[in-house]
Design a protein around this motif. Structure first.
Motif, PDB file in Angstrom:
ATOM      1  N   VAL A   1       0.795  -1.047  -0.013  1.00  0.00           N
ATOM      2  CA  VAL A   1      -0.123  -0.017  -0.089  1.00  0.00           C
ATOM      3  C   VAL A   1       0.964   1.326   0.036  1.00  0.00           C
ATOM      4  CG1 VAL A   1      -1.673   1.341   1.253  1.00  0.00           C
ATOM      5  CG2 VAL A   1      -2.104  -1.127   0.963  1.00  0.00           C
ATOM      6  N   VAL A   2       1.903   1.125   0.946  1.00  0.00           N
ATOM      7  CA  VAL A   2       2.730   2.433   0.912  1.00  0.00           C
ATOM      8  C   VAL A   2       3.633   2.664  -0.327  1.00  0.00           C
ATOM      9  CG1 VAL A   2       4.813   3.486   2.125  1.00  0.00           C
ATOM     10  CG2 VAL A   2       3.119   2.314   3.403  1.00  0.00           C
ATOM     11  N   LYS A   3       3.867   1.443  -0.977  1.00  0.00           N
ATOM     12  CA  LYS A   3       4.798   1.775  -2.426  1.00  0.00           C
ATOM     13  C   LYS A   3       3.675   2.271  -3.206  1.00  0.00           C
ATOM     14  CE  LYS A   3       6.898  -2.118  -3.582  1.00  0.00           C
ATOM     15  NZ  LYS A   3       6.999  -3.510  -3.869  1.00  0.00           N
ATOM     16  N   GLY A   4       2.273   1.784  -3.187  1.00  0.00           N
ATOM     17  CA  GLY A   4       1.315   2.271  -4.410  1.00  0.00           C
ATOM     18  C   GLY A   4       1.080   3.723  -4.252  1.00  0.00           C
ATOM     19  N   TYR A   5       1.065   4.043  -2.708  1.00  0.00           N
ATOM     20  CA  TYR A   5       1.089   5.489  -2.445  1.00  0.00           C
ATOM     21  C   TYR A   5       2.151   6.405  -2.816  1.00  0.00           C
ATOM     22  CZ  TYR A   5       0.539   9.455   0.491  1.00  0.00           C
ATOM     23  OH  TYR A   5       0.257  10.974   0.753  1.00  0.00           O
ATOM     24  N   VAL A   6       3.145   6.027  -2.644  1.00  0.00           N
ATOM     25  CA  VAL A   6       4.432   6.753  -3.121  1.00  0.00           C
ATOM     26  C   VAL A   6       4.428   6.743  -4.549  1.00  0.00           C
ATOM     27  CG1 VAL A   6       6.892   6.607  -3.198  1.00  0.00           C
ATOM     28  CG2 VAL A   6       5.644   6.098  -1.073  1.00  0.00           C
ATOM     29  N   ARG A   7       3.979   5.901  -5.214  1.00  0.00           N
ATOM     30  CA  ARG A   7       4.155   5.799  -6.733  1.00  0.00           C
ATOM     31  C   ARG A   7       3.101   6.706  -7.130  1.00  0.00           C
ATOM     32  NH1 ARG A   7       4.347  -0.674  -6.913  1.00  0.00           N
ATOM     33  NH2 ARG A   7       6.941  -0.898  -6.994  1.00  0.00           N
ATOM     34  N   SER A   8       1.820   6.683  -6.588  1.00  0.00           N
ATOM     35  CA  SER A   8       0.717   7.621  -6.961  1.00  0.00           C
ATOM     36  C   SER A   8       0.977   9.028  -6.957  1.00  0.00           C
ATOM     37  CB  SER A   8      -0.521   7.057  -6.293  1.00  0.00           C
ATOM     38  OG  SER A   8      -0.359   7.597  -4.975  1.00  0.00           O
ATOM     39  N   ARG A   9       2.164   9.387  -5.975  1.00  0.00           N
ATOM     40  CA  ARG A   9       2.326  10.671  -5.638  1.00  0.00           C
ATOM     41  C   ARG A   9       3.421  11.305  -6.377  1.00  0.00           C
ATOM     42  NH1 ARG A   9      -2.119   9.480  -3.674  1.00  0.00           N
ATOM     43  NH2 ARG A   9      -2.966  11.420  -2.377  1.00  0.00           N
ATOM     44  N   VAL A  10       4.166  10.501  -7.443  1.00  0.00           N
ATOM     45  CA  VAL A  10       5.162  10.665  -8.374  1.00  0.00           C
ATOM     46  C   VAL A  10       4.350  11.550  -9.530  1.00  0.00           C
ATOM     47  CG1 VAL A  10       6.954  10.117  -9.948  1.00  0.00           C
ATOM     48  CG2 VAL A  10       6.616   8.979  -7.676  1.00  0.00           C
ATOM     49  N   GLU A  11       4.849  12.841  -9.917  1.00  0.00           N
ATOM     50  CA  GLU A  11       4.126  13.374 -10.925  1.00  0.00           C
ATOM     51  C   GLU A  11       5.258  13.375 -12.275  1.00  0.00           C
ATOM     52  OE1 GLU A  11       3.475  18.146 -12.372  1.00  0.00           O
ATOM     53  OE2 GLU A  11       4.393  17.697 -10.257  1.00  0.00           O
TER      54      GLU A  11
END
Length: 590
Positions: free
Chosen positions: A322-332
């Protein structure tokens, strides 16, 4: 063969099961939540306390039929039943060839409940995170879901002990005769959504709506109003917003250096910090007060959360996912993802206050379509699509330690041509700063000026018919009709001759008539008459003093000397144009 139509016992649920064979009795089939009216939908669980009992059911109102002790219709109950329209569930218990009376549970699906702003936002955020998970992450989530659902019923008493031992009697009574079961179902249904990485936002939103509809009555009873499922949604979103603030500068440095490997060590610290930070915000004081009213506090909730995570995922692999997905989702991602063949694009990845592009490896799944030349610079080659992956340089980085994945589409470049040329004066000297336009159907397509050597160039001109127009003050405008064919460049040598002093009346000499012709155009605009764009040396859609001055400078290049003569300009200019010594050079006089 004995055919038995099982009678339906009226009411919400059955107090006892009367076995058709053997005459024994057993505890009732229970339904959770209770029959009634729910908005949108409801998730229903059926149960009996008799070990080894199977439950069969229908959810369309159909009566259950038994032939020689065997149920010939209906479904074997294995998991919760989702109801999205008004229906009656009919259920029967079967054990050792014996059957009970049928219990009927009616659920009415009423109008939609409260607004869905927080719910839809949560659904979007969940999908945003789930969409940035890889195969390994999804498996970790599914494994955690399977483990938490496999926890034996008797173990839940211990898992929920911190809550059950501190709940007030009033809160326990509000949960019903089996508070542990109520809380277990509530948690399982919530984690069932959480641990199912669905990337369809509409489906996730519907699951959340049914969850809300199912448990709103229970939450209302326990907290006596003033607290809703929407408050839970808002709290989850607030915790998510607080998560980036838990990353210290050292965390960021380690993340950039080691990638996702640091998550395992610091995950609990980040999550707990985000939860405590959110709970201490003024807007969640009501939530904390409500917890106190029912005998709970934040420490009890945190302990229960940790115990549940340990049961579902001892290695915290799902939370790491979940944290990996969260970090990835915040990459612009900064850069174009649709390129023409032959073009290049240098990408940036902005996240957590830094540009990560130069710190990562870059990979193209189809190097024939596009490939990286250096760092994050991609060269588009041929038409097609390729998946781009930016990842940390670790042994399994491409598969597990990727930070951003996206698709690049390369479109074929239409075969074009170039137009090149040089502009010079009559004496062969190059002309710089000459305006060169390329028009198509009177519309300006491209424009440039000649360089110091009089050269100009238009690149990548698509096939078609064009007008090439060259003009400069004091020179006759030149226009060519040009046909551009694919891949065939055009090269032109263009000579500009002086205008005005040229033979305007085409009689073979520059004389007074030519000057008189020019004077007839003076001070006219494009809307007025007469007007000629050739006379408009500055191409500003009016013939004025600037054009006259430029014309005077060019008279020295006439074909033959002009007679000495004065020409009076319009009164508004109050100037005269004359060639006193008949040398062909005209000057303006006040």
């Amino acid at each position: 063969m004995t055919l038995v139509l099982i009678p339906v016992l009226a009411g919400a649920q059955v107090d006892a099961i009367v076995w058709e064979q053997g005459g024994g009795s057993a505890p009732a089939i229970t339904a959770n939540p209770e029959p009634g009216t729910y908005a949108v939908g409801v998730m229903v669980r059926l149960a009996t306390t008799t070990v080894g009992t199977q439950i069969y059911y229908t959810k369309d109102g159909t009566d259950l039929v038994v032939v020689d002790g065997v149920i010939t219709n209906g479904n074997l109950y294995t998991d919760k039943i989702t109801i999205e329209s008004t229906t009656t569930i009919k259920a029967i218990a079967v054990k050792d060839g014996k059957t009970s009376d049928v219990a009927a549970f009616e659920y009415v699906i009423g109008p939609p409940g409260p607004g869905d702003d927080a719910l839809n936002q949560l659904a979007s955020e969940l999908v945003r995170v789930y969409s940035n998970m890889d195969v390994n992450d999804r498996k970790a989530m599914e494994d955690a879901r399977a483990r938490i659902n496999a926890v034996p019923e008797q173990d839940w008493t211990q898992l929920l002990a911190p809550i059950l031992n501190n709940l007030t009697d009033q809160a326990k009574n509000a949960l019903g005769p089996d508070p542990c079961a109520k809380l277990r179902y509530f948690i399982l249904d919530g984690l069932d959504i959480y641990y199912s990485p669905n990337t369809n936002v509409n489906q996730v939103a519907q699951q959340l709506k049914i969850f809300r509809s199912t448990y709103t009555p229970m939450i209302t009873r326990v907290f006596k109003g003033g607290f809703t499922v929407e408050d839970i949604w808002s709290f989850i979103l607030a915790v998510q917003d607080a998560l980036p603030g838990q990353f210290t500068d050292q965390d960021l440095e380690d993340l950039l250096d080691k990638g996702f490997a640091i998550i395992e060590d610091r995950l609990q610290e980040w999550l707990n910090g985000a939860i405590y930070e959110t709970l201490n915000k003024p807007e969640y004081q009501v939530f904390k007060n409500k917890l106190v009213e029912v005998g709970l506090n934040t420490n009890i909730l945190m302990q229960t959360k940790n115990d549940l995570f340990n049961a579902a995922e001892p290695d915290l692999s799902a939370e790491q996912a979940v944290v990996k997905g969260y970090v990835r989702s915040r990459v612009e991602l900064v850069g174009e993802t649709t390129l023409l063949a032959g073009n290049t694009e240098t990408y940036q990845l902005n996240a957590m206050r830094v540009n990560l592009a130069s710190l990562l490896k870059w990979h193209s799944s189809d190097t024939a379509v596009a490939d990286f030349t250096q760092g994050s610079t991609l060269k588009a080659k041929t038409a097609g699509t390729t998946i781009i992956t930016a990842y940390w340089d670790t042994p399994d980085g491409l598969e597990k330690a990727w930070l951003k994945k996206f698709t690049v589409t390369v479109e074929p470049r239409e075969e074009t041509a170039a137009i090149r040329g040089k502009v010079r004066k009559q004496d062969g000297a190059p002309l710089k700063n000459v305006s060169v336009q390329l028009r198509q159907n009177e519309e300006l397509r491209l424009e440039t000026k000649t360089d110091y050597n009089g050269a100009f160039e238009f690149f990548a001109v698509t096939p078609g018919e064009y007008n090439l127009i060259i003009f400069a003050p004091g020179f006759l405008k030149v226009m060519f009709d040009i046909q551009i064919e694919p891949g065939k460049d055009i090269n032109k040598e263009i000579e500009l001759i002086f205008t005005i002093s040229s033979d305007l009346d085409s009689n073979g000499r520059v004389d007074d008539t030519d000057l008189e012709l020019f004077m007839s155009y003076y001070w006219q605009t494009k809307e007025g008459m007469p007007y000629d764009s050739v006379i408009d040396l500055f191409q500003d859609e009016k013939i004025d003093l600037k054009d006259l001055v430029t014309a005077g400078k060019s008279f020295g290049y006439s074909i033959q000397p002009l007679k000495a003569k004065h020409f009076s300009l319009p009164s508004r200019s109050r100037k005269f144009l004359a060639d006193f010594n008949a040398n062909g050079r005209w000057i303006l006089l006040n």
